[in-house]
Design a protein around this motif. Structure first.
Motif, PDB file in Angstrom:
ATOM      1  N   LYS A  69       0.864  -1.177   0.000  1.00 32.63           N
ATOM      2  CA  LYS A  69       0.000   0.000   0.000  1.00 32.63           C
ATOM      3  C   LYS A  69       0.899   1.225   0.000  1.00 32.63           C
ATOM      4  N   ILE A  70       0.701   2.131  -0.940  1.00 32.31           N
ATOM      5  CA  ILE A  70       1.661   3.200  -1.144  1.00 32.31           C
ATOM      6  C   ILE A  70       1.682   4.250  -0.034  1.00 32.31           C
ATOM      7  N   ASP A  71       0.665   4.346   0.787  1.00 31.95           N
ATOM      8  CA  ASP A  71       0.679   5.393   1.800  1.00 31.95           C
ATOM      9  C   ASP A  71       1.469   5.020   3.055  1.00 31.95           C
ATOM     10  N   ILE A  72       2.135   3.860   3.081  1.00 31.31           N
ATOM     11  CA  ILE A  72       2.941   3.500   4.253  1.00 31.31           C
ATOM     12  C   ILE A  72       4.433   3.637   3.996  1.00 31.31           C
ATOM     13  N   PHE A  73       4.830   4.240   2.882  1.00 34.16           N
ATOM     14  CA  PHE A  73       6.239   4.365   2.542  1.00 34.16           C
ATOM     15  C   PHE A  73       6.818   5.686   3.033  1.00 34.16           C
ATOM     16  N   ASP A  74       8.097   5.662   3.391  1.00 36.63           N
ATOM     17  CA  ASP A  74       8.868   6.874   3.639  1.00 36.63           C
ATOM     18  C   ASP A  74       9.783   7.071   2.456  1.00 36.63           C
ATOM     19  N   GLN A  75       9.684   8.225   1.798  1.00 38.74           N
ATOM     20  CA  GLN A  75      10.567   8.497   0.664  1.00 38.74           C
ATOM     21  C   GLN A  75      11.915   8.941   1.214  1.00 38.74           C
ATOM     22  N   LEU A  76      12.962   8.223   0.815  1.00 32.30           N
ATOM     23  CA  LEU A  76      14.303   8.497   1.307  1.00 32.30           C
ATOM     24  C   LEU A  76      15.140   9.292   0.322  1.00 32.30           C
ATOM     25  N   ALA A  77      14.943   9.075  -0.956  1.00 27.73           N
ATOM     26  CA  ALA A  77      15.757   9.737  -1.973  1.00 27.73           C
ATOM     27  C   ALA A  77      14.990   9.821  -3.274  1.00 27.73           C
ATOM     28  N   LEU A  78      15.357  10.779  -4.084  1.00 26.36           N
ATOM     29  CA  LEU A  78      14.836  10.860  -5.435  1.00 26.36           C
ATOM     30  C   LEU A  78      15.881  11.546  -6.287  1.00 26.36           C
ATOM     31  N   GLY A  79      15.851  11.257  -7.568  1.00 23.93           N
ATOM     32  CA  GLY A  79      16.850  11.842  -8.448  1.00 23.93           C
ATOM     33  C   GLY A  79      16.649  11.449  -9.889  1.00 23.93           C
ATOM     34  N   VAL A  80      17.683  11.708 -10.676  1.00 20.67           N
ATOM     35  CA  VAL A  80      17.674  11.459 -12.110  1.00 20.67           C
ATOM     36  C   VAL A  80      18.703  10.390 -12.420  1.00 20.67           C
ATOM     37  N   LEU A  81      18.331   9.465 -13.289  1.00 16.36           N
ATOM     38  CA  LEU A  81      19.278   8.462 -13.755  1.00 16.36           C
ATOM     39  C   LEU A  81      20.056   9.048 -14.926  1.00 16.36           C
ATOM     40  N   GLN A  82      21.357   9.103 -14.785  1.00 20.87           N
ATOM     41  CA  GLN A  82      22.222   9.710 -15.797  1.00 20.87           C
ATOM     42  C   GLN A  82      22.183   8.898 -17.083  1.00 20.87           C
ATOM     43  N   SER A  83      22.159   9.601 -18.192  1.00 16.81           N
ATOM     44  CA  SER A  83      22.163   8.940 -19.490  1.00 16.81           C
ATOM     45  C   SER A  83      22.992   9.765 -20.462  1.00 16.81           C
ATOM     46  N   GLU A  84      23.850   9.101 -21.211  1.00 12.59           N
ATOM     47  CA  GLU A  84      24.649   9.789 -22.226  1.00 12.59           C
ATOM     48  C   GLU A  84      23.773  10.319 -23.356  1.00 12.59           C
ATOM     49  N   LYS A  85      22.576   9.773 -23.508  1.00 10.55           N
ATOM     50  CA  LYS A  85      21.666  10.217 -24.560  1.00 10.55           C
ATOM     51  C   LYS A  85      21.326  11.703 -24.414  1.00 10.55           C
ATOM     52  N   PHE A  86      21.339  12.192 -23.171  1.00  7.84           N
ATOM     53  CA  PHE A  86      20.997  13.587 -22.915  1.00  7.84           C
ATOM     54  C   PHE A  86      21.998  14.538 -23.586  1.00  7.84           C
ATOM     55  N   LEU A  87      23.257  14.094 -23.706  1.00  2.35           N
ATOM     56  CA  LEU A  87      24.267  14.935 -24.348  1.00  2.35           C
ATOM     57  C   LEU A  87      23.954  15.162 -25.821  1.00  2.35           C
ATOM     58  N   ASP A  88      23.353  14.178 -26.469  1.00  2.00           N
ATOM     59  CA  ASP A  88      22.999  14.284 -27.887  1.00  2.00           C
ATOM     60  C   ASP A  88      21.630  14.914 -28.113  1.00  2.00           C
ATOM     61  N   ASP A  89      20.759  14.812 -27.119  1.00  2.00           N
ATOM     62  CA  ASP A  89      19.387  15.298 -27.278  1.00  2.00           C
ATOM     63  C   ASP A  89      18.933  15.994 -25.995  1.00  2.00           C
TER      64      ASP A  89
END
Length: 93
Positions: A18-38
């Protein structure tokens, strides 16, 4: 991912939470080399949660350009597997 309006999610291995019992510890972006081209690329993001049963749940959300929608998956991680997400909010994939 299977999410219905009751607030439950099902992980890749078939466990339900059940999603309302979670504690969010971290969030972020997954690095991708594709971003350099686009620079218009929508980056893949993650959120790491810890449940009240001390399990870590990794939520990955990516944009599917072909279907023009977001796809979210969930995976249960061990404490060791969760450590890189806690240490650095910009993860290389």
């Amino acid at each position: 991912m299977d999410l219905d309006f009751t607030g439950f999610i099902e992980t890749e291995c078939g466990k339900k939470f059940k999603i309302d019992i979670f504690d969010q510890l971290a969030l972020g972006v997954l690095q991708s080399e594709k971003f350099l081209d686009d620079p218009s690329l929508v980056p893949t993001t993650f959120s790491l949660y810890k449940t009240i049963t001390d399990l870590y749940l990794l939520e990955i959300t990516r944009f599917d350009e072909e279907k023009d929608n977001l796809i979210t998956t969930y995976k249960i991680l061990s404490e060791a597997e969760a450590a890189p997400y806690l240490d650095n909010c910009y993860i290389s994939i």
